[in-house]
Scaffold this active site. Structure first.
Site, mmCIF file in Angstrom:
data_model
loop_
_atom_site.group_PDB
_atom_site.id
_atom_site.type_symbol
_atom_site.label_atom_id
_atom_site.label_comp_id
_atom_site.label_asym_id
_atom_site.label_seq_id
_atom_site.Cartn_x
_atom_site.Cartn_y
_atom_site.Cartn_z
ATOM 1 N N GLU A 233 30.396 118.417 15.635
ATOM 2 C CA GLU A 233 31.501 118.391 14.680
ATOM 3 C C GLU A 233 32.145 119.775 14.579
ATOM 4 O O GLU A 233 31.474 120.798 14.752
ATOM 5 C CB GLU A 233 30.993 117.952 13.306
ATOM 6 C CG GLU A 233 30.574 116.491 13.306
ATOM 7 C CD GLU A 233 30.155 115.993 11.927
ATOM 8 O OE1 GLU A 233 30.390 114.812 11.652
ATOM 9 O OE2 GLU A 233 29.598 116.772 11.133
ATOM 10 N N CYS B 99 36.193 126.196 12.294
ATOM 11 C CA CYS B 99 34.748 126.468 12.231
ATOM 12 C C CYS B 99 34.111 125.721 13.407
ATOM 13 O O CYS B 99 34.056 124.488 13.412
ATOM 14 C CB CYS B 99 34.222 125.961 10.887
ATOM 15 S SG CYS B 99 32.452 126.125 10.688
ATOM 16 N N CYS C 220 20.346 121.998 15.773
ATOM 17 C CA CYS C 220 19.921 123.388 15.571
ATOM 18 C C CYS C 220 18.396 123.427 15.552
ATOM 19 O O CYS C 220 17.753 122.495 15.101
ATOM 20 C CB CYS C 220 20.469 123.915 14.242
ATOM 21 S SG CYS C 220 20.097 125.648 13.944
ATOM 22 N N CYS D 204 16.431 125.450 8.703
ATOM 23 C CA CYS D 204 16.615 125.967 7.337
ATOM 24 C C CYS D 204 16.538 124.804 6.340
ATOM 25 O O CYS D 204 17.074 123.721 6.589
ATOM 26 C CB CYS D 204 17.952 126.694 7.217
ATOM 27 S SG CYS D 204 18.054 128.134 8.301
ATOM 28 N N CYS E 297 19.919 122.981 5.089
ATOM 29 C CA CYS E 297 20.999 122.690 6.039
ATOM 30 C C CYS E 297 20.866 121.304 6.651
ATOM 31 O O CYS E 297 19.814 120.924 7.151
ATOM 32 C CB CYS E 297 21.009 123.751 7.132
ATOM 33 S SG CYS E 297 22.274 123.474 8.368
ATOM 34 N N GLY F 89 24.532 124.707 14.760
ATOM 35 C CA GLY F 89 23.793 125.557 15.684
ATOM 36 C C GLY F 89 23.753 127.020 15.281
ATOM 37 O O GLY F 89 24.499 127.481 14.419
ATOM 38 N N GLU F 90 22.841 127.731 15.921
ATOM 39 C CA GLU F 90 22.695 129.181 15.724
ATOM 40 C C GLU F 90 23.328 129.858 16.945
ATOM 41 O O GLU F 90 22.788 129.782 18.054
ATOM 42 C CB GLU F 90 21.201 129.529 15.603
ATOM 43 C CG GLU F 90 20.849 130.982 15.841
ATOM 44 C CD GLU F 90 21.602 131.979 14.957
ATOM 45 O OE1 GLU F 90 21.718 131.744 13.743
ATOM 46 O OE2 GLU F 90 22.092 132.995 15.510
ATOM 47 N N SER G 71 28.469 133.973 12.928
ATOM 48 C CA SER G 71 27.469 133.963 11.858
ATOM 49 C C SER G 71 26.081 133.688 12.429
ATOM 50 O O SER G 71 25.907 132.786 13.247
ATOM 51 C CB SER G 71 27.836 132.869 10.854
ATOM 52 O OG SER G 71 26.874 132.812 9.833
ATOM 53 N N SER H 22 23.382 135.296 7.478
ATOM 54 C CA SER H 22 22.913 134.427 6.392
ATOM 55 C C SER H 22 21.679 135.051 5.759
ATOM 56 O O SER H 22 20.647 135.185 6.407
ATOM 57 C CB SER H 22 22.549 133.044 6.953
ATOM 58 O OG SER H 22 23.695 132.439 7.469
ATOM 59 N N LEU H 23 21.798 135.413 4.513
ATOM 60 C CA LEU H 23 20.710 136.142 3.850
ATOM 61 C C LEU H 23 19.917 135.220 2.913
ATOM 62 O O LEU H 23 18.731 135.046 3.077
ATOM 63 C CB LEU H 23 21.334 137.301 3.062
ATOM 64 C CG LEU H 23 20.481 138.486 2.727
ATOM 65 C CD1 LEU H 23 19.779 139.048 3.938
ATOM 66 C CD2 LEU H 23 21.333 139.571 2.091
ATOM 67 N N HIS H 24 20.572 134.723 1.894
ATOM 68 C CA HIS H 24 20.069 133.680 0.993
ATOM 69 C C HIS H 24 18.902 134.075 0.083
ATOM 70 O O HIS H 24 18.632 133.378 -0.892
ATOM 71 C CB HIS H 24 19.728 132.398 1.758
ATOM 72 C CG HIS H 24 20.847 131.933 2.642
ATOM 73 N ND1 HIS H 24 22.165 132.008 2.268
ATOM 74 C CD2 HIS H 24 20.849 131.422 3.893
ATOM 75 C CE1 HIS H 24 22.932 131.551 3.248
ATOM 76 N NE2 HIS H 24 22.172 131.199 4.242
ATOM 77 N N HIS I 16 25.671 122.718 -1.376
ATOM 78 C CA HIS I 16 26.059 121.305 -1.378
ATOM 79 C C HIS I 16 24.799 120.487 -1.107
ATOM 80 O O HIS I 16 24.299 120.498 0.017
ATOM 81 C CB HIS I 16 27.109 121.043 -0.297
ATOM 82 C CG HIS I 16 28.285 121.948 -0.437
ATOM 83 N ND1 HIS I 16 28.564 122.965 0.452
ATOM 84 C CD2 HIS I 16 29.235 122.021 -1.393
ATOM 85 C CE1 HIS I 16 29.649 123.612 0.053
ATOM 86 N NE2 HIS I 16 30.067 123.059 -1.060
ATOM 87 N N CYS J 177 30.175 123.784 4.061
ATOM 88 C CA CYS J 177 29.101 124.620 4.588
ATOM 89 C C CYS J 177 27.744 123.913 4.504
ATOM 90 O O CYS J 177 27.343 123.454 3.439
ATOM 91 C CB CYS J 177 29.072 125.913 3.785
ATOM 92 S SG CYS J 177 27.911 127.089 4.405
#
Lengths: 347, 226
Positions: free
Chosen positions: A92, A105, A112, A116, A119, A157-158, A189, A211-213, A287, A330
């Site tokens: 997508e 995007c 992936c 995470c 996700c 994906g990463e 990212s 991406s820290l989080h 989300h 996201c």
């Protein structure tokens, strides 16, 4: 015989193609013009190549564009495109309009590997890497082709787990023989795969987002398994060894989970560990996804978290949620329903 | 750090050593034995590569903290660059290894170790380092030959060593996926840690299942192959 795609090849690769089919060396540049600067869809339309040369090309190659098979539109104008990839898989792509900007995007993998906790893409597991052509096709084959102002590698994906194809796609997008876009309009990212990040910073001038989080190791480990291999402090140590500013920016993505990572202590620790890095923090609303134990922070908490970070001197913004109604926001991209199991899992 | 005759510094992060042994322990599954240059914590990973080859990849250490040799368990990935070449290495061949790294390490508290395939490696390292006494090991594999270290786990852990085989039936082996086995359990301990290691699919499916069964996500620690 399955024909190879020309779309997605770099100038050097096109030179090899030209040599292979007996075209003159300069035909590589001509092919790049047709592939990346003009609006054609077939080798037959490459009219400044000899007829004989085009026939020789067609023996081994196809132009190589792929149309989306589905487009969904959000009430906020965001669109989500579904593309088939080689080997009957799907990805997508989201297109997010904002005033005079159109940001695409793009995905870099089918699924992936990173797992995470928050996700949706991670929940489908990993089905394959995208080629450079499949990455760039997500920009070329959407309705907004030609109007795209910004590209973010924040889809499925990463990116640094598919580094070679991602770097190749950036080369096609930014080199003069390709789309000739400014690298300042591209952001990649990552969750912090250090060797890939290092090579990206060495070879590209595009912006970096991390991406820290969570600023706390144990908490981040629960959210992001990558923390066990590449702890965030080591990621930041690497980032501190590079120059960031107006030419190339680094930003940190921080999804706000209610009651988990949204306390003043988190904001203070974030400010501490990012000290010395010229950066921006993007706060992202979570989300919710199926089976998640996580919940979103409320608006008041988001605002006060933002204000606290800004007061500590770190430019912090709250990213608008876009395309939530079509699952384009996201962390929501997924083609899990279309995954065909190729073999019995090993568990 | 071992004496410098055991290695050559290859670059900023890698050391070149001579391979000691390469044993095929199941079809397509190998254990490499290398000189142990550094101390490590059971559960840590090292980068493994070949001179002049593609970038190194991470592998869990598959030997005890006190063993003289450092072992790596891997299976040959079709289409991969590194593993088909590693499989063909003979003793004495040059191989590159980094310092140990990573944080997927265990302790002596009761816990569950859940692995698929070669994801058993970090748990075997913890087991060989004396951390197995109060652990429950759940190992999933397609075939009976995938339970690589059963001869060592079984006598020590007995019924706390559970093999889940999805494609074959055999003896005391649970027939089915490890996720089915876990789903069948009514009283999974909510105050113990669950360590998961394996494919992304196994990790995310198992993690979701454990959360559904009431295990706090803070008690689930995962390491993923990538």
């Amino acid at each position: 015989m399955e024909k190879e795609r020309l779309f997605g090849k770099t100038l050097d690769e096109l030179k090899a193609v030209a040599a292979q089919v007996g075209l003159p060396k300069f035909a590589a540049k001509q092919m790049a013009d047709w592939l990346y600067k003009k609006d054609i869809r077939s080798i037959d339309e490459m009219t400044n190549l000899s007829v004989k040369g085009r026939e020789a090309l067609k023996e081994y190659y196809e132009f190589g564009l792929t149309e989306p098979t589905k487009v969904q539109a959000s009430i906020d104008g965001t669109k989500k495109y579904l593309f088939p990839t080689d080997h009957a898989k799907f990805i997508e792509t989201a297109m997010i309009p904002d005033d005079d900007r159109k940001t695409v995007c793009v995905s870099s993998q089918v699924g992936c590997k990173m797992g995470c906790l928050f996700c949706m893409t991670g929940k489908q597991g990993f089905q394959g890497h995208l080629t450079a052509g499949e990455i760039v096709n997500q920009i070329r084959s959407i309705e907004e082709n030609g109007e795209v102002s910004n590209i973010v590698y924040m889809g499925m994906g990463e990116p640094f787990d598919n580094l070679d194809n991602v770097l190749k796609s950036i080369e096609i997008l930014t080199d003069d023989w390709g789309y000739a876009m400014s690298p300042k309009r591209i952001t990649v990212s990552t969750i912090g795969i250090i060797p890939g990040m290092k090579k990206f910073l060495e070879t590209s001038n595009a912006h970096l987002a991390v991406s820290l989080h969570s600023p706390f190791d144990e908490e981040r480990k629960q959210l992001m398994p990558i923390q066990t291999a590449y702890p965030v402090q080591k990621v930041l140590d690497e980032i501190k060894s590079w120059e960031f500013g107006r030419q190339r920016r680094v930003s940190f993505e921080y999804i706000m989970f209610g009651g988990l990572n949204d306390t003043p202590a988190h904001a203070k620790e974030l400010a501490r560990i990012l000290n010395g890095i010229k950066c921006r923090i993007n706060l992202i609303r979570f989300h919710p996804i199926p089976d998640t134990p996580l919940k979103s922070s409320n608006e008041e908490t988001l605002q006060s978290f933002k204000d606290l970070l800004n007061s500590k001197g770190i430019l912090t913004t709250i990213r608008a949620s876009r395309g939530q109604d079509i699952y384009a926001a996201c962390g929501l991209l997924s083609t899990k329903a279309l995954v065909k199991k190729e073999e019995e899992p090993d568990y | 750090m071992k004496k410098s005759t055991d290695y050559i510094k290859y670059d900023d992060e890698l050391f070149q050593v001579a391979l000691l042994k390469n044993d095929e322990i199941a079809p397509g599954v190998y254990v490499l034995s290398l000189p142990r240059l550094h101390d490590f914590k059971a559960g840590q990973v090292v980068k493994i590569g070949l001179p002049e080859g593609e970038p190194p990849r991470m592998y869990s250490i598959c030997s005890g903290e006190k063993e003289d040799e450092l072992k790596i368990l891997f299976n040959v990935k079709g289409g991969g660059w590194l593993t088909p070449r590693l499989a063909k290495l003979q003793p004495g061949a040059p191989i590159l290894i980094s310092e140990p790294m990573g944080d997927f390490t265990g302790n002596d508290e009761p816990a569950w170790w859940v692995a698929s395939g070669t994801g058993i490696a970090p748990f075997y390292s913890m087991f060989k380092s004396g951390l197995g006494k109060n652990k429950t090991v759940v190992h999933g594999g397609r075939y009976l030959q995938n339970f690589y270290f059963e001869d060592e786990f079984l006598p020590e852990l007995n019924e706390r060593y559970i093999r889940c085989c999805s494609q074959e039936k055999g003896g005391d082996v649970y027939h089915g996926r490890l996720t089915h086995f876990l789903d069948d359990q009514d009283n999974l301990p909510k105050d113990e840690k669950f360590y998961l290691c394996g494919s992304p699919e196994m990790v995310v499916e198992t993690r979701d299942l454990l959360i559904r069964k009431g295990i706090p996500y803070g008690n689930i620690i995962a390491e993923i192959y990538f």
